[in-house]
Design an enzyme around this catalytic site. Structure first.
Site, PDB file in Angstrom:
ATOM      1  N   GLU A 115      -3.570   3.761   1.830  1.00  0.00           N
ATOM      2  CA  GLU A 115      -3.901   4.251   3.324  1.00  0.00           C
ATOM      3  C   GLU A 115      -3.894   5.508   3.581  1.00  0.00           C
ATOM      4  O   GLU A 115      -3.027   6.269   3.145  1.00  0.00           O
ATOM      5  CB  GLU A 115      -2.829   3.365   4.235  1.00  0.00           C
ATOM      6  N   HIS A 154       0.744  -1.351   0.056  1.00  0.00           N
ATOM      7  CA  HIS A 154      -0.027  -0.017   0.188  1.00  0.00           C
ATOM      8  C   HIS A 154       0.910   1.089   0.100  1.00  0.00           C
ATOM      9  O   HIS A 154       2.145   1.109   0.417  1.00  0.00           O
ATOM     10  CB  HIS A 154      -1.073   0.066   1.264  1.00  0.00           C
ATOM     11  N   GLU A 187      -2.414  11.530 -11.401  1.00  0.00           N
ATOM     12  CA  GLU A 187      -2.236  11.480 -13.066  1.00  0.00           C
ATOM     13  C   GLU A 187      -3.240  10.440 -13.475  1.00  0.00           C
ATOM     14  O   GLU A 187      -3.517   9.598 -13.180  1.00  0.00           O
ATOM     15  CB  GLU A 187      -0.704  11.049 -13.423  1.00  0.00           C
ATOM     16  N   HIS A 207       3.424  11.752  -6.844  1.00  0.00           N
ATOM     17  CA  HIS A 207       2.051  11.665  -7.533  1.00  0.00           C
ATOM     18  C   HIS A 207       1.727  10.230  -7.491  1.00  0.00           C
ATOM     19  O   HIS A 207       2.556   9.472  -7.635  1.00  0.00           O
ATOM     20  CB  HIS A 207       1.729  12.488  -8.943  1.00  0.00           C
TER      21      HIS A 207
END
Length: 125
Positions: A53, A5, A117, A71
């Site tokens: 998370e 994650h 993005e 990003h």
């Protein structure tokens, strides 16, 4: 080894959960508090892949993001359509859809200013 994650620090946990549910289809898998008092929500896409998370840290509610360092990217069916749907929901569009040699891309921001993005070229030859 398996990547599990990515954690994003957020200013308002409920607002951020709604943003990722409404715009990307994430579902909350679990919510809990950490031993040091962080409020956490683990979100997962319906395909069961990697999690996001979201973490609210009560001792740092007004954190600042470093510009242009981080990003996340999402594959969508159609960038122009996704941008228009998100715009209608009030999402901040930071770079309008642009055509590239392999499809379209655009950039949006989440409620905390994280850059996202959008791409639609993964299936292009």
């Amino acid at each position: 080894m398996k990547f599990l994650h990515t954690r994003l620090k957020v200013r308002d946990l409920e607002r951020s959960v709604r943003f990722y549910e409404d715009n990307f289809g994430f579902q909350v898998r679990v919510r809990h508090s950490s031993p040091r008092g962080s409020q956490l929500a683990h979100l997962r896409l319906p395909d069961g892949g990697t999690e996001l998370e979201l973490a609210f840290l009560p001792w740092d509610p007004d954190f600042r993001l470093a510009e242009d360092i981080f990003h996340i990217a999402f594959l969508v069916d159609s960038v122009p359509r996704a941008v228009e749907e998100m715009r209608a929901r009030g999402v901040k569009i930071t770079e309008e859809p642009m055509e590239t040699s392999s499809g379209f891309m655009a950039f949006i921001e989440d409620p905390d200013g994280y850059e996202i993005e959008l791409l639609d070229h993964a299936n292009k030859a």
